[in-house]
Scaffold this motif. Structure first.
Motif, short mmCIF file in Angstrom:
data_model
loop_
_atom_site.label_atom_id
_atom_site.label_comp_id
_atom_site.label_asym_id
_atom_site.label_seq_id
_atom_site.Cartn_x
_atom_site.Cartn_y
_atom_site.Cartn_z
N ASP A 180 4.93 0.79 -8.64
CA ASP A 180 4.11 1.52 -6.93
C ASP A 180 2.84 2.33 -7.03
O ASP A 180 1.76 3.24 -6.00
CB ASP A 180 5.13 1.57 -6.48
CG ASP A 180 5.33 0.84 -5.62
OD1 ASP A 180 6.66 0.96 -5.48
OD2 ASP A 180 4.88 -0.11 -5.63
N VAL A 227 -1.79 -2.67 1.70
CA VAL A 227 -0.22 -2.58 1.05
C VAL A 227 -0.14 -2.56 2.69
O VAL A 227 1.12 -3.38 2.14
CB VAL A 227 -0.19 -1.08 0.85
CG1 VAL A 227 1.13 -0.77 1.15
CG2 VAL A 227 -0.68 -0.73 -0.32
N ARG A 229 -4.25 0.95 -1.96
CA ARG A 229 -4.10 1.20 -2.96
C ARG A 229 -4.82 1.10 -3.90
O ARG A 229 -5.10 0.23 -4.37
CB ARG A 229 -2.44 1.74 -3.46
CG ARG A 229 -1.86 0.16 -3.62
CD ARG A 229 -0.40 0.31 -3.73
NE ARG A 229 -0.36 -0.57 -4.24
CZ ARG A 229 1.24 -1.15 -4.52
NH1 ARG A 229 2.23 -0.55 -3.98
NH2 ARG A 229 1.62 -2.36 -4.23
N TYR A 244 -3.29 6.01 -2.69
CA TYR A 244 -2.95 5.47 -1.59
C TYR A 244 -4.32 5.97 -0.82
O TYR A 244 -4.71 6.80 -0.75
CB TYR A 244 -1.49 5.61 -1.38
CG TYR A 244 -1.02 4.98 -1.55
CD1 TYR A 244 0.03 4.85 -3.36
CD2 TYR A 244 -0.26 3.69 -1.51
CE1 TYR A 244 0.79 4.18 -3.61
CE2 TYR A 244 0.92 3.52 -1.60
CZ TYR A 244 1.29 3.24 -2.59
OH TYR A 244 2.05 2.76 -3.97
N LEU A 270 10.82 3.27 -4.50
CA LEU A 270 9.45 3.05 -5.48
C LEU A 270 10.11 2.37 -6.72
O LEU A 270 11.12 2.92 -7.54
CB LEU A 270 9.67 4.59 -5.05
CG LEU A 270 8.33 4.64 -3.63
CD1 LEU A 270 8.26 6.20 -4.02
CD2 LEU A 270 7.40 3.66 -3.61
N SER A 318 4.69 -7.02 -2.29
CA SER A 318 4.90 -6.40 -2.64
C SER A 318 5.41 -5.82 -2.75
O SER A 318 6.28 -4.82 -3.91
CB SER A 318 3.91 -6.03 -3.96
OG SER A 318 2.95 -5.52 -3.55
N VAL A 319 5.33 -5.11 -1.07
CA VAL A 319 6.10 -4.05 -0.30
C VAL A 319 7.36 -4.34 0.37
O VAL A 319 8.11 -3.41 1.47
CB VAL A 319 5.34 -3.03 -0.07
CG1 VAL A 319 4.04 -2.59 -1.58
CG2 VAL A 319 3.99 -3.61 0.71
N MET A 373 7.60 5.02 1.85
CA MET A 373 7.77 4.18 0.71
C MET A 373 9.01 4.46 0.46
O MET A 373 9.42 5.67 0.26
CB MET A 373 7.16 4.81 0.25
CG MET A 373 5.47 3.71 0.53
SD MET A 373 3.86 4.87 -0.91
CE MET A 373 4.01 6.77 -0.81
#
Length: 124
Positions: free
Chosen positions: A89, A47, A37, A93, A85, A62-63, A82
């Motif tokens: 974010d 990501v 992203r 992407y 959110l 982070s995800v 996802m």
């Protein structure tokens, strides 16, 4: 391999969104797939990625726990689910592919086939 990402849109914080990446061309199962992203003015960041075969996955810190990458080799497709959110974010992407002889996930620099981006906007 040619890639096309879709599924972006506007979603409220805490919501969910599923991105899709459709591939064509070379045999899909020869490639590891990744999602990256980019926010305008910032560098593109990794990501998530999934290996070509047995589904080994890797996520950015982070995800982790919020995003899930998957693939369906029979449909030449990859997905990024996802959830939970956050406003941070918000980004464009991109899906990307890396030709792999092994079943491991390559470094981010190995991803050299890119689709066009799809915009995800998370409103707070």
């Amino acid at each position: 391999v040619q890639l096309q990402a879709s599924g972006g849109g506007l979603v409220q914080a805490g919501g969910s969104l599923r991105l899709s990446c459709a591939a064509s061309g070379r045999p899909f199962n020869q490639y590891a797939l990744g999602w990256f992203r980019q926010v305008p003015g910032k560098e593109r960041e990794f990501v998530a990625a999934i290996s070509r075969g047995v589904g080994i996955t890797k996520y950015a810190d982070s995800v982790k726990g919020r995003f899930a990458i998957s693939r369906d080799n029979s449909k030449y497709s990859a997905y990024l689910q996802m959830s939970a959110l956050k406003s941070e974010d918000t980004a464009i992407y991109y899906c990307a592919a890396a030709y792999q002889r092994t079943l491991t996930i390559p470094p981010s620099t190995s991803f050299n086939s890119w689709g066009q981006g799809t915009l995800v906007t998370v409103s707070s």
